[in-house]
Design a protein around this motif. Sequence first.
Motif, PDB file in Angstrom:
ATOM      1  N   LYS A 223       1.601  -2.469   8.201  1.00  0.00           N
ATOM      2  CA  LYS A 223       1.454  -1.621   9.387  1.00  0.00           C
ATOM      3  C   LYS A 223       0.025  -1.717   9.924  1.00  0.00           C
ATOM      4  N   GLN A 224      -0.144  -1.289  11.147  1.00  0.00           N
ATOM      5  CA  GLN A 224      -1.490  -1.174  11.712  1.00  0.00           C
ATOM      6  C   GLN A 224      -2.340  -0.257  10.828  1.00  0.00           C
ATOM      7  N   GLY A 225      -3.571  -0.665  10.585  1.00  0.00           N
ATOM      8  CA  GLY A 225      -4.480   0.139   9.788  1.00  0.00           C
ATOM      9  C   GLY A 225      -4.404  -0.077   8.298  1.00  0.00           C
ATOM     10  N   ASP A 226      -3.403  -0.829   7.806  1.00  0.00           N
ATOM     11  CA  ASP A 226      -3.298  -1.088   6.370  1.00  0.00           C
ATOM     12  C   ASP A 226      -4.492  -1.903   5.886  1.00  0.00           C
ATOM     13  N   ASN A 227      -4.973  -1.556   4.714  1.00  0.00           N
ATOM     14  CA  ASN A 227      -5.961  -2.394   4.027  1.00  0.00           C
ATOM     15  C   ASN A 227      -5.210  -3.421   3.195  1.00  0.00           C
ATOM     16  N   VAL A 228      -5.469  -4.698   3.459  1.00  0.00           N
ATOM     17  CA  VAL A 228      -4.721  -5.778   2.818  1.00  0.00           C
ATOM     18  C   VAL A 228      -5.691  -6.687   2.071  1.00  0.00           C
ATOM     19  N   LEU A 229      -5.560  -6.726   0.757  1.00  0.00           N
ATOM     20  CA  LEU A 229      -6.377  -7.634  -0.053  1.00  0.00           C
ATOM     21  C   LEU A 229      -5.707  -8.997  -0.063  1.00  0.00           C
ATOM     22  N   ILE A 230      -6.435 -10.022   0.361  1.00  0.00           N
ATOM     23  CA  ILE A 230      -5.877 -11.372   0.478  1.00  0.00           C
ATOM     24  C   ILE A 230      -6.648 -12.314  -0.431  1.00  0.00           C
ATOM     25  N   GLN A 243      -4.819 -14.311   9.332  1.00  0.00           N
ATOM     26  CA  GLN A 243      -4.538 -14.258  10.774  1.00  0.00           C
ATOM     27  C   GLN A 243      -3.456 -13.231  11.097  1.00  0.00           C
ATOM     28  N   LEU A 244      -2.403 -13.192  10.285  1.00  0.00           N
ATOM     29  CA  LEU A 244      -1.318 -12.247  10.530  1.00  0.00           C
ATOM     30  C   LEU A 244      -1.791 -10.803  10.369  1.00  0.00           C
ATOM     31  N   ALA A 245      -2.650 -10.566   9.374  1.00  0.00           N
ATOM     32  CA  ALA A 245      -3.189  -9.217   9.191  1.00  0.00           C
ATOM     33  C   ALA A 245      -4.009  -8.792  10.408  1.00  0.00           C
ATOM     34  N   LEU A 246      -4.867  -9.677  10.877  1.00  0.00           N
ATOM     35  CA  LEU A 246      -5.691  -9.362  12.042  1.00  0.00           C
ATOM     36  C   LEU A 246      -4.839  -9.162  13.291  1.00  0.00           C
TER      37      LEU A 246
END
Length: 457
Positions: A223-230, A243-246
């Motif tokens: 979702k928008q605003g999620d913190n995603v560790l990649i 790119q998808l997260a951004l």
Amino acid sequence: MRELVEAIESPDAAPADLAALGVPHSYRAAVLHKTDAGLFDGVPLRERRPADSLHVEEVPTPEPGPGEVLVAVMASAVNYNTVWSALFTPVSTFASLERYGRLGGLAARHDLPYHVIGSDLAGVVLKCGQGVRRWRTGDRVVAHCVSVELEDPEGHGDPMLDPEQRIWGYETNFGGLADLALVKATQLLPKAAHLTWEEAASPGLVNSTAYRQLVTPQGAGMKQGDNVLIWGAVGGLGSYATQLALAGGANPICVVSSPEKAALARSLGAELIIDRNAEGYRFWSDPHTQDPTEWKRFGRRIRDLTGGEDVDIVFEHPGRETFGASVYVTRKGGTVVTCASTAGYVHEYDNRYLWMSLKRIIGTHCANYREAWLANRLIVQGRIHPTLSRTYPLTDVARAVDSVHRNEHHGKIGVLCLSPTEGLGVTDPELRARHEDAINRFRTTAVTDRVVTGVAA
């Protein structure tokens, strides 16, 4: 083949001109030999060399059956399953071909003493089998790597649950590292008109895998605003996850392995970056013992970057090396979504941090056709860009595969098949001009550092 390439590249050529050339009786391909399946027995993984197992040779051209399409492959790309194939790990791919062949019918053709590997392509439809309606000779296409039979009801809610789901060019024959390839019509997607052949070939498997893993309800449902560790945020998978997260309004926390890769992540638009080598994270104190103090140090570093927040989603693909840390740093109620396991398949973690904090682990594998179509649509629209960093000719495919095996790459490694040179295949120069810098971003930084743990970029 030269006449075929000339017809494909000619602005005046019509589909009838391609059809008139006919289909060659044989073609060049990167193949493994069944007689080599025990070649690396007893050899440590890091000491195995793709050059010892991969051969480029002529093989007979298969005839497309009902629902199948023969594609003239202009370019392909190297994925981690190509590395596994070439190194016969964790098992020889010939076992998969034998199982597929036992289905009979068209599947029997896949059980051969050689295996044409490769799970990406960009090219032109050369010949269609009976019953193919959507695609025609001359269509410019890329290939989705998932092959399904859909004769079982399990596959009709999500085709990835089809008991006969396979990865083309890995668990099937006639793959994309070749001048020709055989695919099902339900694997084809339109080629992005603003990209070259080698650029268009590179997103396929990894882009659709990252899309399902991160974006869809079958994955993490970002979702928008999620913190995603990649993990490996500028590697083959991670560069698309970033790119998808951004693009989706999330906050990627990008884990990389060098200052050069950190700079590349910033160029994608990421702001929260951890250079795991520079900061000295060692999640295992020895080959059998994890170090929870390092998980905690890593978690503190993440909170420093996020203003005190833990991560909602961990985009996991290294596996054994990182999985304990991934489970630990995920927020209460958060999600670890995992595939691939390039650093080892046997994952270990402390279940207290999963069970008592109501976290979830979700396994994902590539993508179904609808998901792949949507992921490719973002490429076609110029919203997600290829991450091609380097290209090799098909004759040098073993070196290309070894580059991925040694983690000497970033983004994706391309392979020119029928295309005689880079830069061909663009039919929408106007759209390309708007995105030229982004398209070439991964080409402008040479990265050759090695990471011996097997954790991707």
